[in-house]
Write a protein that holds these residues in place. Structure first.
Motif, PDB file in Angstrom:
ATOM      1  N   TRP A 297      30.177  55.852  19.249  1.00 39.78           N
ATOM      2  CA  TRP A 297      30.244  54.512  19.628  1.00 39.78           C
ATOM      3  C   TRP A 297      29.361  54.421  21.037  1.00 39.78           C
ATOM      4  O   TRP A 297      29.136  55.234  21.773  1.00 39.78           O
ATOM      5  N   SER A 298      28.775  53.318  21.055  1.00 43.02           N
ATOM      6  CA  SER A 298      27.618  52.979  22.274  1.00 43.02           C
ATOM      7  C   SER A 298      28.270  52.009  23.304  1.00 43.02           C
ATOM      8  O   SER A 298      29.415  51.405  22.964  1.00 43.02           O
ATOM      9  N   ARG A 304      24.369  55.322  26.136  1.00 42.04           N
ATOM     10  CA  ARG A 304      25.270  56.384  26.127  1.00 42.04           C
ATOM     11  C   ARG A 304      25.966  56.415  24.561  1.00 42.04           C
ATOM     12  O   ARG A 304      26.485  55.211  24.255  1.00 42.04           O
ATOM     13  N   TYR A 305      26.053  57.545  23.965  1.00 42.18           N
ATOM     14  CA  TYR A 305      26.848  57.293  22.488  1.00 42.18           C
ATOM     15  C   TYR A 305      27.900  58.386  22.736  1.00 42.18           C
ATOM     16  O   TYR A 305      27.829  59.471  22.794  1.00 42.18           O
ATOM     17  N   LEU A 306      29.044  57.864  22.357  1.00 45.77           N
ATOM     18  CA  LEU A 306      30.121  58.700  22.504  1.00 45.77           C
ATOM     19  C   LEU A 306      30.942  58.865  21.137  1.00 45.77           C
ATOM     20  O   LEU A 306      30.917  58.082  20.462  1.00 45.77           O
ATOM     21  N   MET A 307      31.112  60.313  20.692  1.00 49.27           N
ATOM     22  CA  MET A 307      31.333  60.775  19.459  1.00 49.27           C
ATOM     23  C   MET A 307      32.813  60.507  19.425  1.00 49.27           C
ATOM     24  O   MET A 307      33.781  61.110  19.982  1.00 49.27           O
ATOM     25  N   LEU A 308      33.235  59.402  18.492  1.00 48.07           N
ATOM     26  CA  LEU A 308      34.598  59.154  18.165  1.00 48.07           C
ATOM     27  C   LEU A 308      35.386  59.891  17.027  1.00 48.07           C
ATOM     28  O   LEU A 308      36.427  60.229  17.368  1.00 48.07           O
ATOM     29  N   LYS A 325      23.088  60.929  25.560  1.00 46.50           N
ATOM     30  CA  LYS A 325      22.405  59.782  26.241  1.00 46.50           C
ATOM     31  C   LYS A 325      21.121  59.521  25.155  1.00 46.50           C
ATOM     32  O   LYS A 325      20.443  60.242  24.393  1.00 46.50           O
ATOM     33  N   ALA A 326      20.849  58.262  25.372  1.00 45.58           N
ATOM     34  CA  ALA A 326      19.521  57.662  24.275  1.00 45.58           C
ATOM     35  C   ALA A 326      18.245  58.434  24.701  1.00 45.58           C
ATOM     36  O   ALA A 326      17.867  58.336  25.888  1.00 45.58           O
ATOM     37  N   GLY A 327      17.784  58.734  23.645  1.00 40.83           N
ATOM     38  CA  GLY A 327      16.619  59.417  23.610  1.00 40.83           C
ATOM     39  C   GLY A 327      16.854  61.059  23.821  1.00 40.83           C
ATOM     40  O   GLY A 327      15.931  61.619  23.248  1.00 40.83           O
ATOM     41  N   ASP A 328      17.879  61.467  23.834  1.00 40.33           N
ATOM     42  CA  ASP A 328      18.159  63.039  23.830  1.00 40.33           C
ATOM     43  C   ASP A 328      18.053  63.499  22.494  1.00 40.33           C
ATOM     44  O   ASP A 328      17.733  64.719  22.379  1.00 40.33           O
ATOM     45  N   CYS A 329      18.377  62.591  21.454  1.00 41.96           N
ATOM     46  CA  CYS A 329      18.231  63.261  20.071  1.00 41.96           C
ATOM     47  C   CYS A 329      18.056  61.751  19.164  1.00 41.96           C
ATOM     48  O   CYS A 329      18.329  60.934  19.616  1.00 41.96           O
TER      49      CYS A 329
END
Length: 636
Positions: A297-298, A304-308, A325-329
């Motif tokens: 979820w963003s 930032r993307y949180l794994m739900l 974080k956006a761009g890390d992966c």
């Protein structure tokens, strides 16, 4: 025959076969007519020659009798007959069939005619009868020989006529046989071959063909039939593959509908975000046949993307990628187009996909979660093998994510709605407390201060008076609390307000011990639930004032539905003076009722007569009925 089969059409063939027979029949018919005409002319010549024989006998008879007056006429007729035989007569018709024998006999008749004339022309009577008889017989014999020669010639023509007739008969038989044979060869045989080929195809032999060796109409028909059979055989050969293809398409659509139904049922029964995320990730893993699934979820800025939720991923990978974080992966990078992406791990930079490669995955399928053109998160599908989703699979995954986005948004809106409902309920309680109990407590606070002053002054009378006021205030506060509890427990009916009014009066009777009566007249449009709540609060406040101040023994509630809604609460209490109707701090209940009436666009009238009771009338305006305003709990 080969020439006929390769260069001529069916009509040309039949015409070419029939034309010779037609020409022969025409020639034979013409020859027959000509011979018949000749026979008719010969028969007329025979008749004319026979007439000449009779004329010779008559002339001999007339000459022997000495009747010379008739001889010139008879001579002229005889010579006319000779001339007719010599030149013929086409009108009768009369033709002498000249040949050498006929010509010789006719020349003999002409010579004999001169000799026959010399016997009685210029001779003095009496004539020699014997000589005349002998000459006449000789002349008649010459005529008979001439007739016999003509008849002999006619016999030959008759034989020719019979031969021509036989030839026509033979020609007719041969022509009929030839026509039948050519008809069979050019028509019946091709039709029969076509019929047999059709029967073979009807029997299931799609390889049946018609041998085509002609260029006529049947050749064209055979080519068309062979082309149709070839097309039919080709279609039959491809039918099984097409059926399998259509079956696969139907199966794919069935699976798609089943997946959509499953996800729809899942999002419908989900009550929390965590439950929805966990169930959806497991469902996506099964539908996509993936080896691992991560639902992220963003935030609002997609930074930032949180794994739900996650399924099939190593614990270390879940812990390390709990928040990206956006761009890390690649998994946490929003797509510029918002479409599904297939990311091959083997060709990607290992520094970016180190966790995926370490876990043994070969492909990551990134499916954005979008709602109203805004990215809300993503679902990452991990595969151990190289995969490339088809267009239908891409569409299905995007549709499932769209369902997820809608479900999450609904959960958020429901949570906000519940929060707003709780806030509205709190505002309602606060308003009710402020408008009723708070006023009473403020009055008690003043009375407590007066009690202190009375105690300090030592005035027992003042103390007693203040105690009585405090007792009254406490009783009123207690009554207000019970009134509030009754207000909060009262529920309206979505179609009719009468049951709520009856419940309100019943509670009022139980609380005060007073008798009540409810009368409803007319039939009007039902009130909306929010409008019913406001009306009930106003009527409950009116009943509360009756309880507090009226000292009545009976309360009536009259409801009129037409032409407009009109509510009236009457009592037989003590009433109050008309100069006390000013809405000040001591008339909190009336002020509250007026405020509520203004909110719903209604009018409130207070009618009172000292010692005879009071009446409170609430009238709803027609526009309020037509619009059925929906009031929020905060406005209530």
């Amino acid at each position: 025959m080969t020439l006929f089969q390769t260069r001529w059409g069916l009509g040309s063939k039949l015409a070419l076969v029939g034309t010779p027979f037609l020409l022969l029949a025409l020639l034979s018919t013409m020859a027959t007519l000509w011979v018949s005409w000749q026979l008719d002319g010969g028969a007329a010549a025979v008749n004319e020659a026979g007439r000449m024989r009779m004329q010779s006998y008559r002339m001999a008879l007339v000459a022997s009798a000495g009747e010379s007056t008739d001889l010139p006429r008879l001579t002229q007729e005889f010579e006319h007959s000779l001339a007719t035989l010599r030149s013929g007569d086409p009108e009768r018709p009369l033709f002498v069939p000249w040949d050498d024998n006929v010509t010789a006999h006719f020349a003999k008749i002409e010579a004999g005619w001169k000799t026959f004339q010399d016997q009685w022309r210029g001779a003095a009577p009496p004539l020699d009868a014997e000589r005349l008889r002998t000459g006449t017989m000789d002349f008649a014999t010459d005529i008979d020989r001439f007739v016999a020669s003509i008849e002999a010639h006619m016999a030959r023509w008759t034989a020719i006529l019979h031969m021509l007739q036989m030839a026509i008969l033979v020609l007719a038989v041969l022509g009929a046989a030839t026509i039948l044979f050519t008809g069979y060869l050019f028509v019946l045989e091709p039709v029969n071959a076509l019929k047999q080929a059709i029967q073979r195809i009807q029997g299931g032999d799609l390889g049946a063909r018609v041998d085509n060796t002609t260029s006529d109409e049947f050749g064209t028909l055979a080519d068309g039939f062979n082309g149709m059979a070839e097309h039919l055989q080709s279609m039959y050969r491809n039918l099984e593959s097409k059926v399998q293809e259509k079956t696969a398409e139907l199966e794919e659509k069935r699976e798609r509908l089943e997946c959509l139904y499953e996800v729809t049922a899942l999002v419908a029964r989900a009550t929390s975000l965590d439950e929805l995320a966990q169930d959806f990730s497991k469902c996506m893993m099964r539908i996509a046949r993936a080896d691992g699934v991560a639902l992220r979820w963003s935030d609002q800025s997609n930074q930032r993307y949180l794994m739900l939720a996650a399924s099939g991923l190593p614990t270390s990978m879940v812990e390390e990628e709990h928040c990206l974080k956006a761009g890390d992966c690649h998994c946490g990078t929003p797509s510029a187009t918002g479409n599904l992406r297939v990311i091959p791990i083997s060709s990607a930079a290992p520094a970016i996909l180190k966790h995926c490669a370490k876990a043994g995955f070969s492909t990551v399928v990134n499916v954005p979660i979008r709602l109203h053109e805004k990215t809300m998160g993503e679902v990452d599908l991990f595969f151990n093998a190289q995969v490339a989703p088809s267009a239908s699979e891409r569409s299905l995954l995007e549709a499932l994510n769209s369902h997820l986005a809608s479900a999450m948004e609904n959960l958020r809106l429901n949570a906000l709605g519940k929060e707003a409902a709780v806030s509205e309920e709190r505002h309602l309680i606060a308003r009710e407390l402020h408008d009723s109990i708070a006023q009473s407590l403020a009055f008690l606070k003043i009375q407590v201060q007066l009690m202190r002053d009375a105690l300090q002054s030592g005035s027992a009378t003042q103390v007693q008076k203040v105690l009585e006021e405090i007792d009254v205030g406490v009783r009123e506060s207690y009554g207000d609390v019970r009134e509030l509890l009754m207000h909060f427990r009262t529920r309206t009916n979505t179609e009719d307000i009468e049951p709520a009014l009856a419940t309100t009066l019943l509670k009022f009777e139980h609380q005060t011990g007073l008798n009540t009566a409810l009368m409803v007249t007319g039939h009007g449009m039902p009130l909306s639930p929010d409008l019913q709540i406001q009306v009930l609060h106003i009527l409950q406040e009116a009943l509360s004032n009756v309880r507090k101040h009226a000292r009545a023994s009976m309360v009536w509630m009259d409801v009129q539905q037409q032409p407009v809604w009109r509510f009236e609460v009457r009592d037989n209490g003590v009433g109050f003076a008309s100069d006390h109707t000013t809405l000040n701090e001591t008339h909190v209940g009336l002020r509250i009722m007026h405020e509520r009436a203004q909110r719903i666009g209604a009018t409130l009238e207070v009618l009172t007569t000292p010692e005879r009771g009071s009446s409170i009338i609430l009238t709803l305006a027609p526009p309020a009925l037509a619009q059925s305003p929906s009031l929020t709990m905060a406005e209530a």
